[in-house]
Design a protein around this motif. Structure first.
Motif, PDB file in Angstrom:
ATOM      1  N   LEU A  10       0.789  -1.207   0.000  1.00  0.00           N
ATOM      2  CA  LEU A  10       0.000   0.000   0.000  1.00  0.00           C
ATOM      3  C   LEU A  10       0.825   1.262   0.000  1.00  0.00           C
ATOM      4  O   LEU A  10       0.288   2.349   0.099  1.00  0.00           O
ATOM      5  N   ALA A  11       2.130   1.150  -0.114  1.00  0.00           N
ATOM      6  CA  ALA A  11       3.004   2.306  -0.017  1.00  0.00           C
ATOM      7  C   ALA A  11       2.664   3.361  -1.059  1.00  0.00           C
ATOM      8  O   ALA A  11       2.773   4.552  -0.791  1.00  0.00           O
ATOM      9  N   GLY A  12       2.252   2.952  -2.219  1.00  0.00           N
ATOM     10  CA  GLY A  12       1.985   3.896  -3.288  1.00  0.00           C
ATOM     11  C   GLY A  12       0.904   4.902  -2.975  1.00  0.00           C
ATOM     12  O   GLY A  12       0.967   6.040  -3.399  1.00  0.00           O
ATOM     13  N   ALA A  13      -0.093   4.504  -2.216  1.00  0.00           N
ATOM     14  CA  ALA A  13      -1.191   5.417  -1.927  1.00  0.00           C
ATOM     15  C   ALA A  13      -0.775   6.564  -1.019  1.00  0.00           C
ATOM     16  O   ALA A  13      -1.508   7.535  -0.868  1.00  0.00           O
ATOM     17  N   LEU A  14       0.404   6.516  -0.430  1.00  0.00           N
ATOM     18  CA  LEU A  14       0.892   7.599   0.421  1.00  0.00           C
ATOM     19  C   LEU A  14       1.063   8.893  -0.354  1.00  0.00           C
ATOM     20  O   LEU A  14       0.820   9.970   0.176  1.00  0.00           O
ATOM     21  N   VAL A  93      -5.170  -4.855  -4.365  1.00  0.00           N
ATOM     22  CA  VAL A  93      -6.495  -4.946  -4.954  1.00  0.00           C
ATOM     23  C   VAL A  93      -7.487  -4.584  -3.856  1.00  0.00           C
ATOM     24  O   VAL A  93      -7.458  -5.167  -2.766  1.00  0.00           O
ATOM     25  N   ALA A  94      -8.332  -3.601  -4.149  1.00  0.00           N
ATOM     26  CA  ALA A  94      -9.333  -3.139  -3.190  1.00  0.00           C
ATOM     27  C   ALA A  94     -10.665  -2.967  -3.907  1.00  0.00           C
ATOM     28  O   ALA A  94     -10.734  -2.984  -5.139  1.00  0.00           O
ATOM     29  N   GLU A  95     -11.691  -2.768  -3.122  1.00  0.00           N
ATOM     30  CA  GLU A  95     -13.030  -2.584  -3.684  1.00  0.00           C
ATOM     31  C   GLU A  95     -13.077  -1.383  -4.624  1.00  0.00           C
ATOM     32  O   GLU A  95     -13.699  -1.421  -5.678  1.00  0.00           O
ATOM     33  N   ASP A  96     -12.406  -0.310  -4.224  1.00  0.00           N
ATOM     34  CA  ASP A  96     -12.359   0.901  -5.038  1.00  0.00           C
ATOM     35  C   ASP A  96     -11.181   1.756  -4.562  1.00  0.00           C
ATOM     36  O   ASP A  96     -10.475   1.383  -3.616  1.00  0.00           O
ATOM     37  N   ALA A  97     -10.970   2.894  -5.202  1.00  0.00           N
ATOM     38  CA  ALA A  97      -9.833   3.756  -4.860  1.00  0.00           C
ATOM     39  C   ALA A  97      -9.926   4.253  -3.419  1.00  0.00           C
ATOM     40  O   ALA A  97      -8.918   4.298  -2.708  1.00  0.00           O
ATOM     41  N   ALA A  98     -11.122   4.609  -2.975  1.00  0.00           N
ATOM     42  CA  ALA A  98     -11.275   5.109  -1.607  1.00  0.00           C
ATOM     43  C   ALA A  98     -10.890   4.039  -0.588  1.00  0.00           C
ATOM     44  O   ALA A  98     -10.237   4.337   0.417  1.00  0.00           O
ATOM     45  N   ALA A  99     -11.261   2.792  -0.851  1.00  0.00           N
ATOM     46  CA  ALA A  99     -10.900   1.696   0.061  1.00  0.00           C
ATOM     47  C   ALA A  99      -9.389   1.481   0.076  1.00  0.00           C
ATOM     48  O   ALA A  99      -8.802   1.225   1.135  1.00  0.00           O
ATOM     49  N   ALA A 100      -8.750   1.590  -1.077  1.00  0.00           N
ATOM     50  CA  ALA A 100      -7.297   1.418  -1.148  1.00  0.00           C
ATOM     51  C   ALA A 100      -6.587   2.515  -0.353  1.00  0.00           C
ATOM     52  O   ALA A 100      -5.621   2.249   0.361  1.00  0.00           O
ATOM     53  N   ILE A 101      -7.078   3.733  -0.459  1.00  0.00           N
ATOM     54  CA  ILE A 101      -6.462   4.848   0.251  1.00  0.00           C
ATOM     55  C   ILE A 101      -6.678   4.705   1.762  1.00  0.00           C
ATOM     56  O   ILE A 101      -5.751   4.907   2.553  1.00  0.00           O
ATOM     57  N   ALA A 102      -7.876   4.320   2.168  1.00  0.00           N
ATOM     58  CA  ALA A 102      -8.152   4.124   3.595  1.00  0.00           C
ATOM     59  C   ALA A 102      -7.279   3.003   4.161  1.00  0.00           C
ATOM     60  O   ALA A 102      -6.735   3.126   5.261  1.00  0.00           O
ATOM     61  N   ALA A 103      -7.126   1.931   3.406  1.00  0.00           N
ATOM     62  CA  ALA A 103      -6.285   0.819   3.853  1.00  0.00           C
ATOM     63  C   ALA A 103      -4.826   1.242   3.931  1.00  0.00           C
ATOM     64  O   ALA A 103      -4.101   0.836   4.841  1.00  0.00           O
ATOM     65  N   ASN A 108      -0.084   2.293   7.143  1.00  0.00           N
ATOM     66  CA  ASN A 108       1.003   3.179   7.541  1.00  0.00           C
ATOM     67  C   ASN A 108       0.947   3.506   9.028  1.00  0.00           C
ATOM     68  O   ASN A 108       1.981   3.594   9.690  1.00  0.00           O
ATOM     69  N   SER A 109      -0.244   3.665   9.550  1.00  0.00           N
ATOM     70  CA  SER A 109      -0.396   3.910  10.981  1.00  0.00           C
ATOM     71  C   SER A 109       0.135   2.724  11.785  1.00  0.00           C
ATOM     72  O   SER A 109       0.873   2.901  12.762  1.00  0.00           O
ATOM     73  N   ARG A 110      -0.220   1.526  11.372  1.00  0.00           N
ATOM     74  CA  ARG A 110       0.258   0.329  12.061  1.00  0.00           C
ATOM     75  C   ARG A 110       1.768   0.184  11.939  1.00  0.00           C
ATOM     76  O   ARG A 110       2.452  -0.178  12.898  1.00  0.00           O
TER      77      ARG A 110
END
Length: 149
Positions: A10-14, A93-103, A108-110
């Motif tokens: 998920l690093a890319g969504a940062l 792979v996520a349900e949508d872009a918003a889900a990918a960003i939230a994940a 990153n928090s974890r």
């Protein structure tokens, strides 16, 4: 910008530019297909082993938690030996872009909580880019093998 970035799927969504997010929000996904996010890095070839170790020991376990919790469907990493200078690619792979960003935010928090002095991929990689795709039809194996007896 974050001082430390954990090398995980998920690093890319940062570092998603606002324009990309806005584009995804504006587009209608009529077929209900998932979003495939690829975060590509140009990295020092000598660091690939360290990047892979970090994914295996820190990134992948967090990504698996997100899968188990239903935040994303899958995540991983792939490397290439030939092609262009972008040689490390994390995918989600996520349900949508918003889900990918939230994940991504949750991952990153974890990571920051568990590994406060953790691996910084930007110590080994000079460039980064992200891409969001809508998945179309694909093939899948049949988990139900009728020939088994």
């Amino acid at each position: 910008m974050l001082h430390r970035v954990l090398a995980l799927a998920l690093a890319g969504a940062l570092a998603i530019p606002t324009a990309v997010f806005a584009q995804e929000e504006a587009e209608e996904d009529d077929n209900g297909s998932e979003t495939f996010v690829v975060s590509s890095f140009k990295c020092d070839y000598n660091a690939i082993g360290d990047i892979d170790d970090n994914w295996n020991n820190e990134g992948q376990p967090i990504a698996q938690e997100l899968v188990d919790e239903g935040m994303i469907m899958a995540a991983g990493v792939y490397y290439h030996q030939w092609g262009d200078d972008y040689n490390v690619h994390f995918w989600t792979v996520a349900e949508d872009a918003a889900a990918a960003i939230a994940a991504s935010d949750e991952a990153n928090s974890r990571a920051e909580e568990r590994y406060p002095d953790g691996f910084n991929i930007f110590d080994h990689c000079m460039e980064h880019k992200d891409a969001f795709y809508t998945l179309g039809k694909s093939t899948e194996g049949d988990d139900n093998d009728e020939d088994e007896g």
